[in-house]
Each structure stands twice: as C-alpha cells, then as structure tokens.
Design a protein around this motif. Structure first.
Motif, mmCIF file in Angstrom:
data_model
loop_
_atom_site.group_PDB
_atom_site.id
_atom_site.type_symbol
_atom_site.label_atom_id
_atom_site.label_comp_id
_atom_site.label_asym_id
_atom_site.label_seq_id
_atom_site.Cartn_x
_atom_site.Cartn_y
_atom_site.Cartn_z
ATOM 1 N N SER A 215 39.120 40.827 43.844
ATOM 2 C CA SER A 215 38.810 42.255 43.675
ATOM 3 C C SER A 215 39.998 43.022 43.126
ATOM 4 O O SER A 215 41.154 42.707 43.455
ATOM 5 C CB SER A 215 38.475 42.868 45.037
ATOM 6 N N LEU A 216 39.676 44.017 42.326
ATOM 7 C CA LEU A 216 40.717 44.937 41.878
ATOM 8 C C LEU A 216 40.207 46.352 42.072
ATOM 9 O O LEU A 216 39.000 46.587 42.163
ATOM 10 C CB LEU A 216 41.124 44.677 40.429
ATOM 11 N N ALA A 217 41.144 47.284 42.180
ATOM 12 C CA ALA A 217 40.785 48.699 42.291
ATOM 13 C C ALA A 217 41.474 49.457 41.174
ATOM 14 O O ALA A 217 42.682 49.314 40.986
ATOM 15 C CB ALA A 217 41.229 49.250 43.640
ATOM 16 N N ILE A 218 40.686 50.216 40.450
ATOM 17 C CA ILE A 218 41.281 51.055 39.405
ATOM 18 C C ILE A 218 41.724 52.356 40.055
ATOM 19 O O ILE A 218 40.920 53.059 40.676
ATOM 20 C CB ILE A 218 40.276 51.312 38.271
ATOM 21 N N VAL A 219 43.025 52.641 39.968
ATOM 22 C CA VAL A 219 43.579 53.874 40.515
ATOM 23 C C VAL A 219 43.881 54.781 39.329
ATOM 24 O O VAL A 219 44.899 54.612 38.643
ATOM 25 C CB VAL A 219 44.859 53.591 41.337
ATOM 26 N N GLY B 40 35.531 51.851 28.477
ATOM 27 C CA GLY B 40 34.783 50.761 29.090
ATOM 28 C C GLY B 40 35.618 49.785 29.902
ATOM 29 O O GLY B 40 35.166 48.666 30.196
ATOM 30 N N LEU B 41 36.829 50.162 30.304
ATOM 31 C CA LEU B 41 37.699 49.216 31.019
ATOM 32 C C LEU B 41 37.043 48.603 32.267
ATOM 33 O O LEU B 41 37.088 47.368 32.422
ATOM 34 C CB LEU B 41 39.042 49.871 31.372
ATOM 35 N N PRO B 42 36.393 49.396 33.116
ATOM 36 C CA PRO B 42 35.813 48.784 34.329
ATOM 37 C C PRO B 42 34.855 47.625 34.022
ATOM 38 O O PRO B 42 35.008 46.532 34.573
ATOM 39 C CB PRO B 42 35.091 49.948 35.007
ATOM 40 N N SER B 43 33.937 47.830 33.067
ATOM 41 C CA SER B 43 32.984 46.737 32.786
ATOM 42 C C SER B 43 33.682 45.591 32.064
ATOM 43 O O SER B 43 33.335 44.420 32.264
ATOM 44 C CB SER B 43 31.803 47.263 31.965
ATOM 45 N N GLN B 44 34.713 45.897 31.266
ATOM 46 C CA GLN B 44 35.467 44.825 30.608
ATOM 47 C C GLN B 44 36.112 43.918 31.669
ATOM 48 O O GLN B 44 36.165 42.696 31.520
ATOM 49 C CB GLN B 44 36.536 45.406 29.689
ATOM 50 N N LEU B 45 36.588 44.527 32.740
ATOM 51 C CA LEU B 45 37.234 43.730 33.798
ATOM 52 C C LEU B 45 36.194 42.974 34.637
ATOM 53 O O LEU B 45 36.434 41.842 35.057
ATOM 54 C CB LEU B 45 38.109 44.636 34.681
ATOM 55 N N GLU C 89 33.536 41.782 33.349
ATOM 56 C CA GLU C 89 33.235 40.654 32.449
ATOM 57 C C GLU C 89 34.155 39.469 32.729
ATOM 58 O O GLU C 89 33.780 38.312 32.551
ATOM 59 C CB GLU C 89 33.459 41.078 30.989
ATOM 60 N N LEU C 90 35.382 39.776 33.162
ATOM 61 C CA LEU C 90 36.376 38.714 33.421
ATOM 62 C C LEU C 90 36.178 38.096 34.801
ATOM 63 O O LEU C 90 36.948 37.229 35.217
ATOM 64 C CB LEU C 90 37.798 39.290 33.304
ATOM 65 N N GLY C 91 35.185 38.601 35.539
ATOM 66 C CA GLY C 91 34.901 38.030 36.844
ATOM 67 C C GLY C 91 35.466 38.814 38.008
ATOM 68 O O GLY C 91 35.324 38.409 39.156
ATOM 69 N N TRP C 92 36.090 39.936 37.715
ATOM 70 C CA TRP C 92 36.647 40.761 38.792
ATOM 71 C C TRP C 92 35.560 41.611 39.442
ATOM 72 O O TRP C 92 34.661 42.080 38.760
ATOM 73 C CB TRP C 92 37.729 41.693 38.258
ATOM 74 N N LYS C 93 35.688 41.770 40.777
ATOM 75 C CA LYS C 93 34.891 42.783 41.475
ATOM 76 C C LYS C 93 35.718 44.063 41.318
ATOM 77 O O LYS C 93 36.883 44.101 41.714
ATOM 78 C CB LYS C 93 34.764 42.393 42.949
ATOM 79 N N VAL C 94 35.137 45.065 40.678
ATOM 80 C CA VAL C 94 35.922 46.252 40.327
ATOM 81 C C VAL C 94 35.555 47.439 41.203
ATOM 82 O O VAL C 94 34.406 47.859 41.235
ATOM 83 C CB VAL C 94 35.707 46.624 38.836
ATOM 84 N N GLN C 95 36.551 47.959 41.922
ATOM 85 C CA GLN C 95 36.368 49.208 42.680
ATOM 86 C C GLN C 95 36.945 50.334 41.838
ATOM 87 O O GLN C 95 38.047 50.219 41.325
ATOM 88 C CB GLN C 95 37.178 49.193 43.970
ATOM 89 N N LEU D 98 45.572 45.225 26.864
ATOM 90 C CA LEU D 98 46.723 44.773 27.666
ATOM 91 C C LEU D 98 46.285 44.497 29.103
ATOM 92 O O LEU D 98 46.622 43.460 29.687
ATOM 93 C CB LEU D 98 47.840 45.821 27.659
ATOM 94 N N ALA D 99 45.493 45.425 29.645
ATOM 95 C CA ALA D 99 45.020 45.236 31.028
ATOM 96 C C ALA D 99 44.176 43.968 31.118
ATOM 97 O O ALA D 99 44.373 43.143 32.022
ATOM 98 C CB ALA D 99 44.214 46.457 31.461
ATOM 99 N N ARG D 100 43.274 43.758 30.177
ATOM 100 C CA ARG D 100 42.444 42.556 30.199
ATOM 101 C C ARG D 100 43.297 41.290 30.138
ATOM 102 O O ARG D 100 43.075 40.337 30.913
ATOM 103 C CB ARG D 100 41.440 42.563 29.030
ATOM 104 N N SER D 101 44.323 41.301 29.286
ATOM 105 C CA SER D 101 45.173 40.108 29.151
ATOM 106 C C SER D 101 45.951 39.838 30.427
ATOM 107 O O SER D 101 46.152 38.689 30.825
ATOM 108 C CB SER D 101 46.148 40.279 27.987
ATOM 109 N N ALA D 102 46.378 40.902 31.112
ATOM 110 C CA ALA D 102 47.126 40.733 32.358
ATOM 111 C C ALA D 102 46.207 40.271 33.485
ATOM 112 O O ALA D 102 46.674 39.785 34.514
ATOM 113 C CB ALA D 102 47.808 42.041 32.747
ATOM 114 N N LEU D 103 44.892 40.430 33.288
ATOM 115 C CA LEU D 103 43.925 40.134 34.356
ATOM 116 C C LEU D 103 43.030 38.953 34.006
ATOM 117 O O LEU D 103 41.955 38.782 34.570
ATOM 118 C CB LEU D 103 43.108 41.396 34.653
ATOM 119 N N GLY D 104 43.479 38.127 33.055
ATOM 120 C CA GLY D 104 42.840 36.841 32.856
ATOM 121 C C GLY D 104 42.148 36.589 31.547
ATOM 122 O O GLY D 104 41.685 35.476 31.303
#
Ligand SMILES: N[C@](CCCC[B-](O)(O)O)(CCN1CCCCC1)C(=O)O
Ligand SMILES: [Mn+2]
Ligand SMILES: [Mn+2]
Ligand SMILES: [Mn+2]
Length: 303
Positions: free
Chosen positions: A2-6, A30-35, A37-43, A293-299
């Motif tokens: 899980s990740l949380a967008i602050v 669209g960052l939340p849905s992009q993350l 897509e990478l398999g993260w549970k996004v808060q 950049l965020a997507r690359s850092a998150l997988g």
C-alpha cells in the motif's frame, strides 16, 4: 503493498506562486490510477489542507532573513505527522509538493518510524543553508540543515529532532550550491555527486557509489526526495529555480528505477513542480515527468 498519496499544496518555502498547485496537477494527470496499474493499493485522502494552519497564524514576520517561518514550520509539522502515521501503518507515503521545505516534514516523519533510514536527495541545489548562511531567506533552500540540526536553534522549529546524521544523506545532481553550503558540505563530510561526477562516471556508477556510501549492504530503508529541478530545464521546465546542465530524462528515471530495485524504498517526495511558470505544453511536460518519476520509483520497468 500500500501507498498513500500525501498531497501538499504548499508554497511558503519560496516566493513564486503556483507550486502549491503541483499536487492537484499531478493527481489530475492520473497518478493514483497509474500507481494502481503497478499493483499498488493507493490511499489518497485528499490534499492535506494547510489553509487552516495558515489561518491560525495571523502574523508571521521574518525571523532574521527567514520568510514565512511560522507557517512553514507548522505545515511541515503537520506533514511529519501525516507521513509518520502512514509509515507506522506500513504504508509508503508518496508526498507531492509543493516546495522542498516540505522535506523537513516528510523526512522527520520517515525517521520517526525508520530511525536508521538513509536519504537520497536528488536536486540541482543542496538545500542545506542555515539561517546564518542563506542569501534569500527562502526556507526551501534550508530543509537539510534543520534535519541535521546545523546552525543556531530557532525556537519556532524546535519540533524538528536532529535525527539525520551527515553520513546518512547523499546528493545526486548538484550544480548550483551556494558558497556557504559548499563550506557546510565540506565541514560535515557530506557525500555529494554533482553533475561533474555524473558526467565523469555515468549515472549507473554514481547511483552505485551513492548507495555504497549510505546503504552499503542495501539493508537500510531509503527515503528518496526528488526535486524536479535536478532534471535539465529542457526536461522539467516548469519549476521555480531551474538551472541549466541538469539530468537527462533517462538519468532521472534511472535513479528512480535503481532505487526501486533495492527493495528498500520507504518514502518518496516529488517536489517543486510549479504548473504556472511555463507555457501549457511545458507545464504538461513537467507534470508528466513528475508522474513518470514516481512510477519508476514505485516499480514501473521498461521491459
Ligand atoms: N540556494 C538557493 C536556492 C534554493 C533552491 C531550493 B530548491 O532546491 O528546493 O529548489 C539560492 C540560490 N542563489 C540565489 C541567488 C543567485 C545565486 C543562487 C537558496 O535560496 O538558498
Ligand atoms: Mn493522509
Ligand atoms: Mn530542492
Ligand atoms: Mn532545487
């Protein structure tokens, strides 16, 4: 996982309007849905409103040269609580700025939960001025000095515990470091890979050397604080303090990919996207690079 967008719509650490709109532009791209897509549970519990904090602080006169000191301090304290509480729950905080003064909050929050964490700071600037060395009084040029406990203590910032040690931070991308900051880096033996080292060794070797310095066994939590002005202005034009001769698109993304590969990432900051400083296409480009950049850092990988 899980990740949380602050979302931190905050600009008080610097004088240029618009950087407080960075988070909403990254979200709307669209960052939340992009993350997800990478398999993260996004808060994403909405943007941490900081207007209410500012409302309570009716007067915020400079302290020495420091501008908006009380608001910056209070906002960062709130960010520290938010990041710390997410980290405590095993959730990876992804802080979207907003100016880089916010890193006083994000890194304080990370160190609360992961006292042995190391910091990888990607930036054209060292952001390590003290109240005595700053030439602008803009606190986005100072967060690292507060985290290290350098300079004369300032009561309004007393909540920041000097938990970060000089050998636990490493810089990549430096190319606009003030004289006072160069002295501080030297005196504290802080490791910094400027653009000169990137040119000399190549980004792959630089990241390896940087991690060898702060995380030799690749077993310590990593807090990655990415100021998009580390990238060349042709890559990320819409940012407050652009400096020529920066990281290419690939070099920036390589850093994020390599950090993800360590499996040690516990916190990420994407800072200084200011969607009001360039033409529409350049703003879109800058926001898009913040998201990638965020997507690359998150997988996200290329293959
Ligand atoms: N070092 C500067 C820039 C800080 C940038 C903060 B960041 O990295 O978060 O964007 C001042 C730079 N200095 C200003 C006058 C001209 C020479 C450079 C400062 O204001 O302290
Ligand atoms: Mn939250
Ligand atoms: Mn910065
Ligand atoms: Mn910078």
């Amino acid at each position: 996982k899980s990740l949380a967008i602050v979302g931190c719509p905050f600009s008080g650490g610097q004088p240029r309007p618009g950087v407080d709109q960075g988070p909403i532009h990254l979200i709307q791209a669209g960052l939340p849905s992009q993350l997800e897509e990478l398999g993260w549970k996004v808060q994403f519990d909405g943007h941490h409103q900081f207007e209410d904090i500012a409302k309570f602080i009716t007067s915020d006169p400079d302290i020495g040269k420091l501008k908006n000191p009380r608001v910056v301090s209070k906002v960062c304290e709130a960010v520290a609580k938010s990041v710390g509480s997410h980290a405590k729950q095993g959730v990876l905080p992804v802080t979207l700025g907003g100016d880089h003064s916010l890193a006083m909050g994000t890194i304080s929050g990370t160190l609360e939960q992961y006292p042995d964490a190391c910091v990888v700071w990607i930036d054209a600037h060292a952001d390590i001025n003290t109240a005595e060395t700053t030439d602008t009084g803009n606190i986005h040029g100072m967060p690292v000095s507060f985290l290290l406990g350098l300079g004369q203590p300032i009561p309004e910032f007393a909540w920041i515990k000097p938990q970060l040690k000089p050998n636990k931070i490493v810089y990549i991308g430096l190319r606009d470091v003030d004289a006072g900051e160069k002295k501080i880096l030297r005196e504290n033996g802080i490791k910094a890979f400027s653009m000169h080292e990137v040119d000399k060794h190549g980004i792959g070797k630089v990241v390896e050397l940087a991690l060898d310095h702060v995380n030799p066994k690749r077993d310590l939590p990593i807090h990655l604080s990415f100021d998009v002005d580390a990238l060349d202005p042709t890559v990320a034009p819409s940012t407050g303090t652009p400096v020529r001769g920066g990281l290419t698109f690939r070099e920036g993304h390589y850093i994020c990919e390599a950090i993800y590969e360590t499996g040690c990432l516990v916190a990420l900051d994407i800072m200084e996207v200011n969607p009001s400083l360039a033409k529409e296409e350049e703003v879109r480009q800058t926001v898009a690079v913040g998201c990638s950049l965020a997507r690359s850092a998150l997988g996200e990988t290329l293959l």
